[in-house]
Design an enzyme around this catalytic site. Structure first.
Site, PDB file in Angstrom:
ATOM      1  N   GLU A   1      -9.553   3.833   2.376  1.00 41.08           N
ATOM      2  CA  GLU A   1      -9.116   3.857   0.972  1.00 41.08           C
ATOM      3  C   GLU A   1      -8.036   2.843   0.651  1.00 41.08           C
ATOM      4  O   GLU A   1      -7.875   2.430  -0.498  1.00 41.08           O
ATOM      5  CB  GLU A   1      -8.634   5.263   0.599  1.00 41.08           C
ATOM      6  CG  GLU A   1      -7.185   5.591   0.944  1.00 41.08           C
ATOM      7  CD  GLU A   1      -6.873   5.535   2.428  1.00 41.08           C
ATOM      8  OE1 GLU A   1      -5.717   5.246   2.770  1.00 41.08           O
ATOM      9  OE2 GLU A   1      -7.773   5.788   3.266  1.00 41.08           O
TER      10      GLU A   1
ATOM     11  N   ARG B   1      -7.640  -0.310   1.292  1.00 41.48           N
ATOM     12  CA  ARG B   1      -8.102  -1.595   0.763  1.00 41.48           C
ATOM     13  C   ARG B   1      -8.603  -1.469  -0.669  1.00 41.48           C
ATOM     14  O   ARG B   1      -8.611  -2.457  -1.415  1.00 41.48           O
ATOM     15  CB  ARG B   1      -9.173  -2.185   1.674  1.00 41.48           C
ATOM     16  CG  ARG B   1     -10.480  -1.414   1.774  1.00 41.48           C
ATOM     17  CD  ARG B   1     -11.258  -1.756   3.026  1.00 41.48           C
ATOM     18  NE  ARG B   1     -10.604  -1.215   4.216  1.00 41.48           N
ATOM     19  CZ  ARG B   1     -11.013  -1.439   5.444  1.00 41.48           C
ATOM     20  NH1 ARG B   1     -12.080  -2.193   5.668  1.00 41.48           N
ATOM     21  NH2 ARG B   1     -10.376  -0.907   6.473  1.00 41.48           N
TER      22      ARG B   1
ATOM     23  N   LYS C   1      -9.994  13.070   8.459  1.00 46.95           N
ATOM     24  CA  LYS C   1      -9.479  12.705   9.771  1.00 46.95           C
ATOM     25  C   LYS C   1      -9.378  13.941  10.657  1.00 46.95           C
ATOM     26  O   LYS C   1      -9.136  15.046  10.163  1.00 46.95           O
ATOM     27  CB  LYS C   1      -8.078  12.103   9.648  1.00 46.95           C
ATOM     28  CG  LYS C   1      -7.964  10.786   8.918  1.00 46.95           C
ATOM     29  CD  LYS C   1      -6.499  10.379   8.826  1.00 46.95           C
ATOM     30  CE  LYS C   1      -6.315   9.075   8.067  1.00 46.95           C
ATOM     31  NZ  LYS C   1      -6.787   7.918   8.837  1.00 46.95           N
TER      32      LYS C   1
ATOM     33  N   LYS D   1       0.843  -1.198   0.000  1.00 47.61           N
ATOM     34  CA  LYS D   1       0.000   0.000   0.000  1.00 47.61           C
ATOM     35  C   LYS D   1       0.877   1.247   0.000  1.00 47.61           C
ATOM     36  O   LYS D   1       1.672   1.466   0.901  1.00 47.61           O
ATOM     37  CB  LYS D   1      -0.903   0.000   1.238  1.00 47.61           C
ATOM     38  CG  LYS D   1      -1.723   1.279   1.441  1.00 47.61           C
ATOM     39  CD  LYS D   1      -2.463   1.226   2.774  1.00 47.61           C
ATOM     40  CE  LYS D   1      -3.078   2.581   3.140  1.00 47.61           C
ATOM     41  NZ  LYS D   1      -3.709   2.555   4.476  1.00 47.61           N
TER      42      LYS D   1
ATOM     43  N   ASP E   1       1.591   6.250   5.895  1.00 47.34           N
ATOM     44  CA  ASP E   1       0.549   5.408   5.317  1.00 47.34           C
ATOM     45  C   ASP E   1       1.020   4.717   4.043  1.00 47.34           C
ATOM     46  O   ASP E   1       0.273   3.947   3.452  1.00 47.34           O
ATOM     47  CB  ASP E   1      -0.725   6.213   5.054  1.00 47.34           C
ATOM     48  CG  ASP E   1      -1.981   5.372   5.241  1.00 47.34           C
ATOM     49  OD1 ASP E   1      -1.903   4.332   5.918  1.00 47.34           O
ATOM     50  OD2 ASP E   1      -3.038   5.744   4.702  1.00 47.34           O
TER      51      ASP E   1
END
Length: 458
Positions: A308, A310, A236, A224, A247
């Site tokens: 997002e 996944r 957020k 990812k 991330d």
């Protein structure tokens, strides 16, 4: 840069002494050393360091506590510690895995992220002890350094383009081939969910595709690469955005692992897929309630734009699954539920294959890279089926969030030889060999487990 000291250089000894043999070891030392260590309170606790004065008034040697077997079992790399600059060598009876561990701990402890703050401080160097596979340990340390550097770099300097640059640099180093699909070409190449997540950012979304090796089993790593996650329109709160530069930790970790595999010349065919996007907010952003059609043809209701990761992984996994593969592994900083379940130290993973689970768990403990299996519980399948579409990207209720995310991803991989890691990618407080900041998780465990997982000596 991580390196060993030259074999022929002058160096000072580091005596490694376990707590239970401290008395016997002291009896072999000079009266001066005995008095010094007694006076300074040295007990040989795990990681305790004592510097011994030399005849010239400087530091002549060091004594490093090896603790007890119980203390060592509870600590990852408890041996690593800071030493004065210069060249050193281990004076120890340790052999095999124990010696490898303390050498790797040394290498990992030397990491510094100095891109934004210059330092003239010289780092100590260690000679390679006899019997150690220096090339393997260096490959693991270099892979971890790469992962840490990528995660630690803030999003203004680590967007999709910069992640692509790092991806291509690694490929060039090892003679791998790269194909990149960017922007609206994602739609033309049937990668619609990667496009949907990244289209609101001025930094174009893309899929990075690397291939290396021409013989052996086919392994596909999918990471990812969300370079920053605002949460999208389901934004957020500020406190939750503070670490969102990490991330892309899944991408960073698979690149570190890919380096290890290629540097060691493992006899396999490697493919690395990284959907690199920024989940931003703009008029073109995907909305809560949108229904997306994936590469696989499954429809997905977007019930939360902050789920997002996944989505981009799903298209990449569907692509990975289309060819003949022997093993597919995905890695992602995917859910807060995984952190609540096992905390920041353990890397949870999901698989239907009992052999894979056993191999990874054993290898993780041996490599001091602990992993923990969580359930792909089929009873939760209904939670990811919203009724209006095939799948729901964010089931209501909050139960089993890590498992439902893994179940979602499994819908896009028909090959049963699939493992998903839901990692944290960050060390919250400094620990031996693990400075605060970006951290790889699971890579060394996977590297050690690959021969058993593939049923082949690599």
């Amino acid at each position: 840069m991580v390196e060993f000291a030259p074999a022929d250089c002058a160096s000072r000894p580091i005596h490694i002494v376990a707590e239970e043999v401290l008395g016997d070891w002291l009896a072999t030392q000079s009266a001066t050393v005995q008095a010094w260590l007694t006076t300074t309170g040295f007990k040989a606790g795990l990681g305790q360091l004592a510097l011994l004065p030399g005849d010239d008034g400087g530091v002549g040697a060091a004594v490093l506590g090896y603790g007890t077997s119980k203390a060592r079992a509870r600590s990852r790399f408890g041996m690593a510690t800071s030493l004065p600059a210069g060249d050193w060598h281990y004076q120890t009876d340790l052999t095999g895995d124990a010696l490898d561990e303390v050498v790797l701990a040394w290498l990992l402890a030397q990491y510094r992220f100095d891109r934004y703050r210059s330092t003239d401080k010289e780092q100590p160097r260690l000679k390679v002890p006899a019997g150690v596979d220096a090339a393997r340990l260096l490959a693991m340390a270099e892979g971890e350094y790469l992962t840490r550097d990528l995660i630690n770099t803030p999003a203004n300097d680590m967007g999709p383009q910069e992640l692509e640059d790092a991806f291509c640099k690694l490929a060039d180093r090892h003679g791998a081939n790269v194909q990149v699909t960017r922007g609206d070409d994602l739609l033309a190449q049937n990668l619609p969910m990667i496009h949907a997540v990244g289209r609101a950012s001025p930094r174009a979304p893309r899929l990075l595709d690397m291939r290396w090796g021409d013989a052996g089993p086919q392994v596909v790593l999918v990471g990812k690469g969300v370079c920053f996650d605002t949460g999208g329109l389901d934004i957020k709160p500020p406190a939750s955005m503070l670490l969102m530069k990490k991330d892309m930790g899944g991408a960073a970790t698979v690149l570190g692992l890919a380096h290890m595999i290629m540097a060691l010349g493992l006899r396999l065919r490697l493919r690395v897929l990284v959907p690199a996007v920024e989940n931003a907010i703009a008029g073109s952003a995907m909305r809560p309630g949108d229904i997306l059609t994936s590469r696989k043809g499954l429809t997905v209701e977007v019930n939360n734009t902050d789920a997002e990761g996944r989505l981009v992984l799903a298209d990449a996994l569907a692509l990975a699954d289309e060819g003949e593969t022997d093993l597919v592994i995905s890695m992602a900083t995917l859910t807060g539920a995984a952190r609540v379940a096992v905390g920041p130290d353990l890397a949870p993973f999901f698989t239907d294959d009992e052999g894979f689970a056993s191999a990874l768990s054993t290898a993780g403990m041996q490599a001091r890279d602990p992993v923990w299996r969580l359930p792909l519980w089929p009873g939760y399948e209904a939670m990811i089926e919203p009724g209006i579409a095939d799948l729901d990207n964010a089931p209501a209720g909050g139960f089993a969030g890590a498992s439902t995310a893994a179940l979602f991803l499994r819908r896009f991989v028909d090959n049963p030889a699939y493992v998903h890691f839901d990692i944290y990618g960050h060390q919250p407080t400094a620990a031996p060999a693990r400075p605060k900041g970006g951290a790889g998780q699971g890579a060394r465990a996977i590297l050690a487990a690959l021969p058993q997982m593939l049923g082949k000596d690599l």
